[in-house]
Design a protein around this motif. Sequence first.
Motif, PDB file in Angstrom:
ATOM      1  N   ALA A 100       0.860  -1.190   0.000  1.00  0.00           N
ATOM      2  CA  ALA A 100       0.000   0.000   0.000  1.00  0.00           C
ATOM      3  C   ALA A 100       0.895   1.238   0.000  1.00  0.00           C
ATOM      4  O   ALA A 100       2.055   1.175   0.421  1.00  0.00           O
ATOM      5  CB  ALA A 100      -0.884  -0.018   1.251  1.00  0.00           C
ATOM      6  N   PRO A 101       0.354   2.389  -0.466  1.00  0.00           N
ATOM      7  CA  PRO A 101       1.216   3.574  -0.550  1.00  0.00           C
ATOM      8  C   PRO A 101       1.636   4.120   0.810  1.00  0.00           C
ATOM      9  O   PRO A 101       0.862   4.102   1.771  1.00  0.00           O
ATOM     10  CB  PRO A 101       0.345   4.599  -1.294  1.00  0.00           C
ATOM     11  CG  PRO A 101      -1.038   4.068  -1.276  1.00  0.00           C
ATOM     12  CD  PRO A 101      -0.990   2.602  -1.007  1.00  0.00           C
ATOM     13  N   ILE A 102       2.863   4.587   0.844  1.00  0.00           N
ATOM     14  CA  ILE A 102       3.364   5.388   1.968  1.00  0.00           C
ATOM     15  C   ILE A 102       3.612   6.766   1.366  1.00  0.00           C
ATOM     16  O   ILE A 102       4.346   6.890   0.382  1.00  0.00           O
ATOM     17  CB  ILE A 102       4.703   4.845   2.508  1.00  0.00           C
ATOM     18  CG1 ILE A 102       4.590   3.392   2.947  1.00  0.00           C
ATOM     19  CG2 ILE A 102       5.223   5.716   3.646  1.00  0.00           C
ATOM     20  CD1 ILE A 102       5.944   2.740   3.338  1.00  0.00           C
ATOM     21  N   THR A 103       2.987   7.802   1.913  1.00  0.00           N
ATOM     22  CA  THR A 103       3.207   9.150   1.373  1.00  0.00           C
ATOM     23  C   THR A 103       3.611  10.074   2.503  1.00  0.00           C
ATOM     24  O   THR A 103       3.066   9.996   3.608  1.00  0.00           O
ATOM     25  CB  THR A 103       1.941   9.720   0.706  1.00  0.00           C
ATOM     26  OG1 THR A 103       0.843   9.523   1.595  1.00  0.00           O
ATOM     27  CG2 THR A 103       1.640   9.062  -0.609  1.00  0.00           C
ATOM     28  N   GLY A 104       4.560  10.920   2.227  1.00  0.00           N
ATOM     29  CA  GLY A 104       4.992  11.819   3.291  1.00  0.00           C
ATOM     30  C   GLY A 104       6.032  12.797   2.823  1.00  0.00           C
ATOM     31  O   GLY A 104       6.152  13.087   1.625  1.00  0.00           O
ATOM     32  N   LYS A 105       6.762  13.306   3.817  1.00  0.00           N
ATOM     33  CA  LYS A 105       7.823  14.256   3.497  1.00  0.00           C
ATOM     34  C   LYS A 105       9.043  13.923   4.348  1.00  0.00           C
ATOM     35  O   LYS A 105       8.926  13.375   5.452  1.00  0.00           O
ATOM     36  CB  LYS A 105       7.369  15.695   3.738  1.00  0.00           C
ATOM     37  CG  LYS A 105       6.957  15.962   5.152  1.00  0.00           C
ATOM     38  CD  LYS A 105       6.379  17.353   5.315  1.00  0.00           C
ATOM     39  CE  LYS A 105       5.980  17.536   6.770  1.00  0.00           C
ATOM     40  NZ  LYS A 105       5.457  18.835   7.100  1.00  0.00           N
ATOM     41  N   HIS A 164       0.578   5.949   6.178  1.00  0.00           N
ATOM     42  CA  HIS A 164       0.612   4.619   5.574  1.00  0.00           C
ATOM     43  C   HIS A 164      -0.781   4.219   5.114  1.00  0.00           C
ATOM     44  O   HIS A 164      -1.704   4.154   5.925  1.00  0.00           O
ATOM     45  CB  HIS A 164       1.151   3.614   6.599  1.00  0.00           C
ATOM     46  CG  HIS A 164       2.614   3.817   6.880  1.00  0.00           C
ATOM     47  ND1 HIS A 164       3.569   2.890   6.555  1.00  0.00           N
ATOM     48  CD2 HIS A 164       3.280   4.875   7.403  1.00  0.00           C
ATOM     49  CE1 HIS A 164       4.764   3.354   6.875  1.00  0.00           C
ATOM     50  NE2 HIS A 164       4.609   4.555   7.406  1.00  0.00           N
ATOM     51  N   GLY A 165      -0.889   3.956   3.814  1.00  0.00           N
ATOM     52  CA  GLY A 165      -2.173   3.542   3.246  1.00  0.00           C
ATOM     53  C   GLY A 165      -2.736   2.301   3.928  1.00  0.00           C
ATOM     54  O   GLY A 165      -3.944   2.127   4.022  1.00  0.00           O
ATOM     55  N   CYS A 166      -1.854   1.464   4.449  1.00  0.00           N
ATOM     56  CA  CYS A 166      -2.330   0.238   5.109  1.00  0.00           C
ATOM     57  C   CYS A 166      -2.975   0.553   6.449  1.00  0.00           C
ATOM     58  O   CYS A 166      -3.661  -0.292   7.013  1.00  0.00           O
ATOM     59  CB  CYS A 166      -1.189  -0.758   5.275  1.00  0.00           C
ATOM     60  SG  CYS A 166       0.098  -0.195   6.393  1.00  0.00           S
ATOM     61  N   MET A 167      -2.751   1.757   6.963  1.00  0.00           N
ATOM     62  CA  MET A 167      -3.410   2.174   8.214  1.00  0.00           C
ATOM     63  C   MET A 167      -4.584   3.106   7.949  1.00  0.00           C
ATOM     64  O   MET A 167      -5.491   3.195   8.757  1.00  0.00           O
ATOM     65  CB  MET A 167      -2.417   2.914   9.117  1.00  0.00           C
ATOM     66  CG  MET A 167      -1.511   2.015   9.913  1.00  0.00           C
ATOM     67  SD  MET A 167      -0.591   2.980  11.117  1.00  0.00           S
ATOM     68  CE  MET A 167      -1.888   3.528  12.212  1.00  0.00           C
ATOM     69  N   THR A 168      -4.522   3.848   6.829  1.00  0.00           N
ATOM     70  CA  THR A 168      -5.581   4.823   6.568  1.00  0.00           C
ATOM     71  C   THR A 168      -6.750   4.183   5.824  1.00  0.00           C
ATOM     72  O   THR A 168      -7.904   4.433   6.163  1.00  0.00           O
ATOM     73  CB  THR A 168      -5.051   6.030   5.758  1.00  0.00           C
ATOM     74  OG1 THR A 168      -4.486   5.551   4.534  1.00  0.00           O
ATOM     75  CG2 THR A 168      -3.997   6.792   6.516  1.00  0.00           C
ATOM     76  N   PRO A 175      -7.206   7.435   9.424  1.00  0.00           N
ATOM     77  CA  PRO A 175      -6.642   8.488   8.577  1.00  0.00           C
ATOM     78  C   PRO A 175      -6.077   9.631   9.406  1.00  0.00           C
ATOM     79  O   PRO A 175      -6.530   9.866  10.530  1.00  0.00           O
ATOM     80  CB  PRO A 175      -7.837   8.979   7.743  1.00  0.00           C
ATOM     81  CG  PRO A 175      -8.992   8.121   8.099  1.00  0.00           C
ATOM     82  CD  PRO A 175      -8.657   7.315   9.306  1.00  0.00           C
ATOM     83  N   GLY A 176      -5.098  10.305   8.840  1.00  0.00           N
ATOM     84  CA  GLY A 176      -4.559  11.497   9.502  1.00  0.00           C
ATOM     85  C   GLY A 176      -3.425  11.206  10.461  1.00  0.00           C
ATOM     86  O   GLY A 176      -2.791  12.134  10.961  1.00  0.00           O
ATOM     87  N   VAL A 177      -3.178   9.932  10.717  1.00  0.00           N
ATOM     88  CA  VAL A 177      -2.081   9.593  11.644  1.00  0.00           C
ATOM     89  C   VAL A 177      -0.776   9.501  10.860  1.00  0.00           C
ATOM     90  O   VAL A 177      -0.705   8.811   9.845  1.00  0.00           O
ATOM     91  CB  VAL A 177      -2.349   8.248  12.341  1.00  0.00           C
ATOM     92  CG1 VAL A 177      -1.164   7.843  13.207  1.00  0.00           C
ATOM     93  CG2 VAL A 177      -3.600   8.345  13.180  1.00  0.00           C
ATOM     94  N   ALA A 178       0.235  10.201  11.338  1.00  0.00           N
ATOM     95  CA  ALA A 178       1.534  10.148  10.664  1.00  0.00           C
ATOM     96  C   ALA A 178       2.542   9.437  11.554  1.00  0.00           C
ATOM     97  O   ALA A 178       2.492   9.544  12.783  1.00  0.00           O
ATOM     98  CB  ALA A 178       2.020  11.554  10.346  1.00  0.00           C
ATOM     99  N   MET A 179       3.449   8.720  10.922  1.00  0.00           N
ATOM    100  CA  MET A 179       4.543   8.058  11.634  1.00  0.00           C
ATOM    101  C   MET A 179       5.800   8.898  11.424  1.00  0.00           C
ATOM    102  O   MET A 179       6.063   9.367  10.316  1.00  0.00           O
ATOM    103  CB  MET A 179       4.740   6.661  11.035  1.00  0.00           C
ATOM    104  CG  MET A 179       5.885   5.870  11.618  1.00  0.00           C
ATOM    105  SD  MET A 179       5.961   4.233  10.799  1.00  0.00           S
ATOM    106  CE  MET A 179       7.266   3.462  11.733  1.00  0.00           C
ATOM    107  N   THR A 180       6.540   9.127  12.495  1.00  0.00           N
ATOM    108  CA  THR A 180       7.791   9.889  12.390  1.00  0.00           C
ATOM    109  C   THR A 180       8.962   8.980  12.739  1.00  0.00           C
ATOM    110  O   THR A 180       8.922   8.266  13.744  1.00  0.00           O
ATOM    111  CB  THR A 180       7.775  11.098  13.354  1.00  0.00           C
ATOM    112  OG1 THR A 180       6.640  11.911  13.055  1.00  0.00           O
ATOM    113  CG2 THR A 180       9.034  11.940  13.196  1.00  0.00           C
ATOM    114  N   THR A 181       9.979   9.007  11.876  1.00  0.00           N
ATOM    115  CA  THR A 181      11.200   8.241  12.143  1.00  0.00           C
ATOM    116  C   THR A 181      12.396   9.163  11.935  1.00  0.00           C
ATOM    117  O   THR A 181      12.319  10.116  11.151  1.00  0.00           O
ATOM    118  CB  THR A 181      11.320   7.042  11.177  1.00  0.00           C
ATOM    119  OG1 THR A 181      11.004   7.482   9.858  1.00  0.00           O
ATOM    120  CG2 THR A 181      10.398   5.919  11.556  1.00  0.00           C
ATOM    121  N   SER A 182      13.481   8.876  12.634  1.00  0.00           N
ATOM    122  CA  SER A 182      14.665   9.722  12.454  1.00  0.00           C
ATOM    123  C   SER A 182      15.923   8.889  12.586  1.00  0.00           C
ATOM    124  O   SER A 182      15.914   7.826  13.219  1.00  0.00           O
ATOM    125  CB  SER A 182      14.678  10.850  13.497  1.00  0.00           C
ATOM    126  OG  SER A 182      14.909  10.317  14.779  1.00  0.00           O
TER     127      SER A 182
END
Length: 204
Positions: A100-105, A164-168, A175-182
Amino acid sequence: MSCAADDDIDPENPLNKPDVPENVQAAIRTLIEWAGDDPSREGLLDTPKRVGRAWLEYCEGYKEDPAIHLSRVFEEVGGYEEIVLLKDIPFQSACEHHMAPITGKAHIAYLPDKKVVGISKLARVLHGFASRLQVQERLTAEVADCIWDNLEPQGVAVVIEAQHGCMTGRGVKTPGVAMTTSRMMGCFLEDPRSRKEVMSLMGY
Ligand SMILES: Nc1nc2c(ncn2[C@@H]2O[C@H](COP(=O)(O)OP(=O)(O)OP(=O)(O)O)[C@@H](O)[C@H]2O)c(=O)[nH]1
Ligand SMILES: [Zn+2]
């Protein structure tokens, strides 16, 4: 002999579209049927080919090692010794669990030592790793490691925020939940002041 540049190639011309092997098309027809539709109805006739080509595009990162984008470096930068940051780079990837799509910045920063690279190349490295089946943690680490290994900078900081499309669109349907990684390396890992500075430049 033709000397047409790549830019002159019309991707809409069927002769220029990549072939999708019959076994790939058959797999997509099977999926359509299994999902409950009729792959022989008119609107779906060309869908297996389109889906095949779309996945070639989504996964075009497998075709090359993203490190090639960091091979041309500028070693004379007039003593520039501050953070270089490319902020809010939009990207798309595909999650390896559900495809599923992952979209972000992404925000990508480094503190150069001797090597500086053309700024677009940081985004090219991101897209090279994103255009594969991924998990966000590995994408983040791969981008940071690639810059670290090839530019030998004093520090690298990569932060990615994505949906993550698999969560939204399925499963937990949130929907609207973003995952942050660093991933912080070098001075951004070891020196709290440097880390604070780069995080603040990134807007955190
Ligand atoms: N850590 C991490 N997890 C991810 C990423 N992309 C998707 N996932 C998660 O991977 C997990 C896969 O869980 P499974 O239980 O094997 O699969 P599932 O039964 O489809 O799970 P649900 O999504 O909860 O319905 C899910 O929790 C997804 O939300 C990612 O990039 N990183
Ligand atoms: Zn998923």
